[in-house]
Motif scaffolding. Structure first.
Motif, short mmCIF file in Angstrom:
data_model
loop_
_atom_site.label_atom_id
_atom_site.label_comp_id
_atom_site.label_asym_id
_atom_site.label_seq_id
_atom_site.Cartn_x
_atom_site.Cartn_y
_atom_site.Cartn_z
N MET A 90 56.22 24.61 56.98
CA MET A 90 57.47 25.27 56.59
C MET A 90 58.64 24.68 57.35
SD MET A 90 58.05 27.22 54.28
CE MET A 90 59.71 26.87 53.92
N PHE A 91 59.86 25.27 57.15
CA PHE A 91 61.03 24.74 57.85
C PHE A 91 60.67 24.54 59.32
CE2 PHE A 91 62.86 26.01 54.06
CZ PHE A 91 62.84 27.38 53.87
N GLY A 92 61.19 23.44 59.93
CA GLY A 92 60.82 23.08 61.29
C GLY A 92 60.77 24.25 62.26
N LEU A 93 61.84 25.03 62.28
CA LEU A 93 61.95 26.12 63.26
C LEU A 93 60.84 27.15 63.10
CD1 LEU A 93 63.60 27.76 65.38
CD2 LEU A 93 64.82 28.78 63.46
N PHE A 94 60.46 27.40 61.84
CA PHE A 94 59.50 28.48 61.58
C PHE A 94 58.04 28.01 61.62
CE2 PHE A 94 63.09 30.41 58.85
CZ PHE A 94 63.59 31.10 59.95
N LYS A 95 57.83 26.71 61.82
CA LYS A 95 56.46 26.16 61.74
C LYS A 95 55.47 26.97 62.58
CE LYS A 95 55.47 22.06 63.02
NZ LYS A 95 55.81 20.80 63.59
N PRO A 96 54.25 27.28 62.06
CA PRO A 96 53.29 28.03 62.87
C PRO A 96 53.02 27.33 64.20
CG PRO A 96 52.47 27.77 60.63
CD PRO A 96 53.71 26.92 60.74
N ALA A 97 52.84 28.12 65.27
CA ALA A 97 52.62 27.52 66.59
C ALA A 97 51.26 26.84 66.63
CB ALA A 97 52.69 28.62 67.65
N MET A 98 51.19 25.71 67.33
CA MET A 98 49.93 24.94 67.44
C MET A 98 48.89 25.74 68.22
SD MET A 98 50.53 21.75 66.34
CE MET A 98 49.61 20.57 67.30
N HIS A 99 47.62 25.54 67.86
CA HIS A 99 46.55 26.16 68.66
C HIS A 99 46.50 25.51 70.04
CE1 HIS A 99 44.10 27.84 65.02
NE2 HIS A 99 45.39 28.09 64.95
N ARG A 100 46.22 26.33 71.07
CA ARG A 100 46.12 25.77 72.43
C ARG A 100 44.68 25.80 72.91
NH1 ARG A 100 49.82 29.22 76.10
NH2 ARG A 100 48.06 28.75 77.44
N ALA A 101 44.41 25.05 73.99
CA ALA A 101 43.05 25.03 74.55
C ALA A 101 42.67 26.46 74.96
CB ALA A 101 43.01 24.12 75.76
N ARG A 102 41.40 26.83 74.75
CA ARG A 102 40.93 28.18 75.02
C ARG A 102 41.04 28.52 76.51
NH1 ARG A 102 36.67 31.50 72.54
NH2 ARG A 102 37.02 30.40 70.60
N LEU A 103 41.51 29.72 76.82
CA LEU A 103 41.58 30.18 78.21
C LEU A 103 40.16 30.40 78.75
CD1 LEU A 103 44.34 32.97 77.89
CD2 LEU A 103 44.58 30.77 79.06
N PRO A 104 39.98 30.38 80.07
CA PRO A 104 38.64 30.68 80.61
C PRO A 104 38.20 32.09 80.17
CG PRO A 104 40.15 29.96 82.34
CD PRO A 104 40.96 30.07 81.11
N ARG A 119 54.81 36.49 69.65
CA ARG A 119 54.03 35.24 69.69
C ARG A 119 53.43 35.03 68.31
NH1 ARG A 119 56.49 35.35 73.56
NH2 ARG A 119 55.93 35.16 75.75
N ASP A 120 52.88 33.82 68.07
CA ASP A 120 52.23 33.60 66.76
C ASP A 120 50.77 34.05 66.83
OD1 ASP A 120 51.75 32.91 64.17
OD2 ASP A 120 52.25 30.81 64.34
N THR A 121 49.83 33.21 66.52
CA THR A 121 48.42 33.64 66.43
C THR A 121 47.75 33.71 67.81
OG1 THR A 121 47.77 31.33 66.24
CG2 THR A 121 48.16 32.53 64.18
N PRO A 122 46.62 34.42 67.92
CA PRO A 122 45.88 34.42 69.19
C PRO A 122 45.52 33.00 69.63
CG PRO A 122 44.99 36.10 67.72
CD PRO A 122 46.00 35.32 66.92
N GLN A 123 45.12 32.16 68.64
CA GLN A 123 44.72 30.79 68.99
C GLN A 123 45.87 30.01 69.60
OE1 GLN A 123 43.97 32.39 66.17
NE2 GLN A 123 42.07 31.66 65.22
#
Ligand SMILES: O=P(O)(O)OC[C@H](O)CO
Length: 456
Positions: free
Chosen positions: A1-15, A211-215
């Protein structure tokens, strides 16, 4: 989607040791974001009505003219909840929610400070249309957040508690207007700029806490975290979808979703038909004074809060997470209350008031349940669009009809005609919710039979 609204990238899993506490903290934080965020949306959704008496007096607009301008909100909102819902399914709610709210507040600031904004019906129609459009960015972004952060078994309660945000926000407009009149030398335009100011503050708050998704926060999906998977869940449900996939794979061929969307048109006809016409009906037929009708109006909105909570709780605990039975039960009781409101003879104001409060108490449960049901009938990456479809029917079919069809019917056939429309709508909503219930039971039976075959 539009740059600003792009879904947040998934991050490495927390311990593992940090997952529980982070989930818990973020869920509180996000709930505050969507609750105050949606209450903020209602601050700049309903405030135009407060300025209407002054627009009639100062500019000489007729009620009909202002009614046309006001219809722009329902039309734009219905379209936008659906279309922007589809954009929201592919957007980061942190920015999406704040952007819609800020734009809506800016429209209200135009009304408050720019004389051209109220100088013609055309100008008001365009601005109110824009406002309705930005308003449509609120619900889907909150819906996306709820389906990503609360599992299916928890959703009835969380959605019903969140849902009262709109009663809270809508109810605060009156006191806020009084505050504005007091602080700004009886300037009625404070009905626009005071709530807009608070809405902008809320937008900043949502920007900070959402925030966006849990991931995207280094957490597992909510299904994995709670070990609570919907019937049709598979790994592809964690992948962001294209608009084509959402519409053609999960929406257009989803019969149950169409049933509840049609049911929603009738539910909204009653929600707005009773609410919008209450002051006129009560004064013309039941001889209520203006202050008494204003109280009745207020109580209708706030009675929705306990009613919604009870309905959500019953659907989770009593009906084991099934949404249609609670919806049918509440709509059957709404029918009884509408009949009492209709047939109670003038001169018994307590019964009228009780009937109106009962309708307010009962109607918001099904309003909420249909939204929740829609979220559950589609994979979570398509949830906003699914809820948007019910909104499209609710506003374009129900809210607009509540004003146009009901007004026309009462003009030509009297209040008895109007109440026949309302009673028939109760029946139709129950009918379509029953079709959804039958369809859902059939699906469950087929699934169970399939599982038995696999195990054999
Ligand atoms: O009429 P809406 O779209 O503002 O929705 C109100 C409630 O949140 C429905 O769940």
């Amino acid at each position: 989607m539009f740059g600003l609204f792009k879904p947040a990238m998934h991050r490495a899993r927390l311990p593992d040791g940090q997952v529980d506490s982070t989930y818990q903290r973020l869920r509180w934080q996000l709930f505050a974001g969507i609750f105050f965020g949606y209450a903020g949306y209602y601050l700049v959704r309903k405030n135009f009505s407060l300025a209407m008496p002054y627009l009639i007096e100062e500019y000489g607009y007729s009620r009909g003219d202002l009614g046309v301008a006001l219809a722009a909100v329902s039309i734009a909102y219905g379209l936008s909840k659906f279309l922007m819902g589809s954009v929201s399914d592919r957007s980061n709610p942190r920015y999406f929610l704040a952007a819609g709210l800020s734009m809506s507040a800016i429209v209200m600031l135009c009304f408050g400070f720019m004389p051209w904004a109220t100088s013609s019906i055309a100008a008001m129609f365009i601005l109110l249309f824009l406002n309705g459009w930005f308003q449509g960015m609120g619900w889907p972004a909150c819906g996306r957040t709820m389906v990503h952060w609360w599992s299916r078994k928890e959703r009835g309660e969380v959605v019903s508690v969140w849902n009262v945000a709109h009663n809270v926000g809508g109810g605060l407009i009156g006191p806020m207007f009084l505050l504005g009149l007091w602080a700004f030398n009886d300037d009625w335009r404070s009905a626009f700029y005071v709530p807009a100011f608070f809405a902008l503050l809320v937008a900043v708050f949502t920007l900070l806490v959402m925030r966006d998704t849990p991931q995207s926060c280094g957490l597992p999906s909510i299904e994995e975290h709670k070990d609570d998977y919907p019937d049709s869940y598979d790994a592809s449900h964690e992948k962001e979808m294209t608009a084509k996939e959402i519409f053609f794979k999960y929406l257009f061929n989803n019969k149950l979703l169409w049933f509840i969307a049609i049911a929603n048109a009738f539910v909204y006809l009653i929600r707005y038909g009773v609410l919008d016409w209450a002051p006129v009906y009560l004064s013309e037929v039941k001889h209520f004074t203006v202050d008494k009708s204003s109280w009745a109006y207020f109580l209708y909105e706030w009675a929705g809060i306990p009613g919604t909570l009870l309905c959500g709780w019953m659907s989770d605990k009593f009906f084991k997470g099934r949404r249609a039975p609670a919806g049918i039960l509440f709509m059957a009781l709404v029918t009884v209350a509408v009949l009492v409101y209709w047939f109670n003879p003038a001169g018994n104001p307590t019964v009228d008031m009780a009937a109106l409060v009962a309708i307010g108490f009962l109607i918001y449960g099904p309003v909420m349940l249909i939204g929740l049901y829609a979220l559950e009938l589609a994979p979570k990456k398509a949830a906003g669009t699914a809820a948007g479809l019910t909104g499209l029917f609710g506003y374009l079919g129900g809210a607009v009809a509540a004003n146009a069809i009901l007004g026309y019917t009462v003009d030509h056939f009297g209040w008895d005609g109007g109440f026949m429309v309302l009673t028939a709508s109760c029946g139709m909503s129950i009918f379509f919710l029953t079709l959804a219930l039958i369809g859902e039971s059939r699906l469950h039976r087929e699934k169970e039979a399939g599982q038995l075959e696999q195990n054999a």
